[in-house]
Design an enzyme around this catalytic site. Structure first.
Site, PDB file in Angstrom:
ATOM      1  N   ALA A 230     -63.469 -60.316  25.383  1.00  0.00           N
ATOM      2  CA  ALA A 230     -62.679 -59.916  24.234  1.00  0.00           C
ATOM      3  C   ALA A 230     -62.903 -60.725  22.962  1.00  0.00           C
ATOM      4  O   ALA A 230     -62.729 -60.191  21.861  1.00  0.00           O
ATOM      5  CB  ALA A 230     -61.194 -59.947  24.599  1.00  0.00           C
TER       6      ALA A 230
ATOM      7  N   GLY B  58     -62.103 -61.031  19.055  1.00  0.00           N
ATOM      8  CA  GLY B  58     -60.875 -60.263  19.052  1.00  0.00           C
ATOM      9  C   GLY B  58     -60.827 -59.042  18.156  1.00  0.00           C
ATOM     10  O   GLY B  58     -59.835 -58.312  18.182  1.00  0.00           O
TER      11      GLY B  58
ATOM     12  N   LYS C 293     -62.499 -56.102  18.246  1.00  0.00           N
ATOM     13  CA  LYS C 293     -62.409 -54.855  19.007  1.00  0.00           C
ATOM     14  C   LYS C 293     -61.109 -54.789  19.805  1.00  0.00           C
ATOM     15  O   LYS C 293     -60.553 -53.709  20.015  1.00  0.00           O
ATOM     16  CB  LYS C 293     -63.620 -54.705  19.922  1.00  0.00           C
ATOM     17  CG  LYS C 293     -64.952 -54.494  19.188  1.00  0.00           C
ATOM     18  CD  LYS C 293     -66.069 -54.233  20.180  1.00  0.00           C
ATOM     19  CE  LYS C 293     -67.413 -53.998  19.486  1.00  0.00           C
ATOM     20  NZ  LYS C 293     -67.944 -55.230  18.851  1.00  0.00           N
TER      21      LYS C 293
ATOM     22  N   GLU D  92     -61.365 -63.496  28.368  1.00  0.00           N
ATOM     23  CA  GLU D  92     -62.447 -64.279  27.764  1.00  0.00           C
ATOM     24  C   GLU D  92     -62.713 -65.499  28.637  1.00  0.00           C
ATOM     25  O   GLU D  92     -61.782 -66.178  29.077  1.00  0.00           O
ATOM     26  CB  GLU D  92     -62.084 -64.726  26.345  1.00  0.00           C
ATOM     27  CG  GLU D  92     -63.108 -65.606  25.670  1.00  0.00           C
ATOM     28  CD  GLU D  92     -64.508 -64.994  25.618  1.00  0.00           C
ATOM     29  OE1 GLU D  92     -65.478 -65.708  25.932  1.00  0.00           O
ATOM     30  OE2 GLU D  92     -64.616 -63.796  25.271  1.00  0.00           O
TER      31      GLU D  92
ATOM     32  N   ASP E 174     -67.905 -55.277  25.659  1.00  0.00           N
ATOM     33  CA  ASP E 174     -68.780 -55.661  24.553  1.00  0.00           C
ATOM     34  C   ASP E 174     -69.535 -56.893  25.039  1.00  0.00           C
ATOM     35  O   ASP E 174     -69.060 -58.019  24.915  1.00  0.00           O
ATOM     36  CB  ASP E 174     -67.945 -55.965  23.304  1.00  0.00           C
ATOM     37  CG  ASP E 174     -68.806 -56.246  22.088  1.00  0.00           C
ATOM     38  OD1 ASP E 174     -69.904 -55.670  21.996  1.00  0.00           O
ATOM     39  OD2 ASP E 174     -68.385 -57.059  21.232  1.00  0.00           O
TER      40      ASP E 174
ATOM     41  N   CYS F 106     -74.867 -55.842  20.529  1.00  0.00           N
ATOM     42  CA  CYS F 106     -75.500 -55.862  19.203  1.00  0.00           C
ATOM     43  C   CYS F 106     -76.975 -56.193  19.343  1.00  0.00           C
ATOM     44  O   CYS F 106     -77.585 -56.781  18.451  1.00  0.00           O
ATOM     45  CB  CYS F 106     -74.786 -56.827  18.261  1.00  0.00           C
ATOM     46  SG  CYS F 106     -74.684 -58.526  18.846  1.00  0.00           S
TER      47      CYS F 106
END
Length: 277
Positions: free
Chosen positions: A73, A76, A78, A96, A145, A198
């Site tokens: 996470a 933060g 998203k 996390e 993510d 990414c």
């Protein structure tokens, strides 16, 4: 391993081969400032995140879900998007592993969320790759993510660029698969999982989803024609990115900064788990 595929020269050769004639234009876009947008979750502060990251987070359908997980996470951004979009009776777990990043995550949630929402966001500090041991099929929606090669950050840092090699991608891919397979085991039947990075390379993007589909018969990708128009229209309005303009890959979508005014890079793929027979 070819010694030339190390450091700045190796990085250049690797991605020039991957993207061909497009690479120089893409590299220049990566070196520019990302295109940030503000997200207001109703708390004391706004949060600014890359418009492509916001777009990806908006692609996870949340309506009807009561148990939601953000597996990696921090920092933060998203998480805020999920928290402010979830149903009023939903609970979001934000996990996390890193202690420093966990503290940052808590600060962001405390400052950006109203109390009425914040009390329904649980923060935990754990190894996402091992959470599935105790949480099998517990969450109706999951955002992963994943940590990735993050070439935009590598390009911007001479130290990281000098240390780059293809081994970095292989190492990260091992970590990504551990997280992705764990996340899928925690996904409830009929639930949706959004996987994003990414990264620029196939191994960390479509390669991960292809492996997931080969390992789990119950997994299926949700393609463009199946995305609710209301979601894509909302994302376009908030991010300035048209769904039709996003590059389609074998298993997902890629938003790249050379064609989206600095937004990205973000890869995302929406996966649905079938109901039990």
């Amino acid at each position: 391993m070819n010694k030339m595929l190390r450091g700045a020269e190796g990085f250049e050769a690797y991605y020039a081969e991957l993207y061909g004639a497009r690479w120089q234009q893409l590299k220049m876009a990566l070196l520019r400032e990302p295109r940030y947008v503000a997200w207001n979750s109703g708390g004391d502060e706004q949060y600014f995140l890359d418009s492509a990251s916001l777009y990806a987070a908006l692609m996870l359908p949340l309506s009807g879900a009561e148990r939601i997980l953000d597996l990696c996470a921090a920092p933060g951004g998203k998480t805020l998007v999920l928290a402010s979009r979830m149903d009023s009776d939903a609970v979001l777990t934000a996990n996390e592993l890193s202690s420093a990043r966990y503290c940052r995550l808590v600060r962001v949630l405390d400052s950006c969320l109203p109390e009425s929402v914040r009390k329904r966001v649980q923060t935990v500090k754990g190894n996402g790759a091992k959470m599935c041991v105790k949480c099998t099929e517990q969450y109706e929606r999951i955002l992963l993510d994943a940590p990735c090669s993050s070439e935009r950050h590598v390009l911007a840092d001479k130290k990281y660029l000098s240390q780059w090699s293809p081994a970095r991608i292989k190492t990260v891919a091992v970590e990504q698969w551990a997280l992705l397979s764990s996340a899928y085991r925690m996904l409830a039947p009929g639930g949706y999982m959004l996987y994003s990075t990414c990264a620029l390379c196939h191994e960390e993007n479509d390669g991960m989803i292809e492996k997931l589909l080969s390992k789990f018969d119950s997994a299926a990708c949700v393609y463009s024609e199946n995305f609710p128009k209301a979601i894509t229209d909302s994302a376009r309005q908030r991010c300035g990115i048209s769904f039709e303009a996003i590059e389609k890959t074998t298993c997902g979508f890629h938003i790249l900064p050379d064609v989206h005014d600095g937004a990205g890079p973000i890869y995302f793929s929406l996966v649905k788990k079938a109901q039990h027979a």
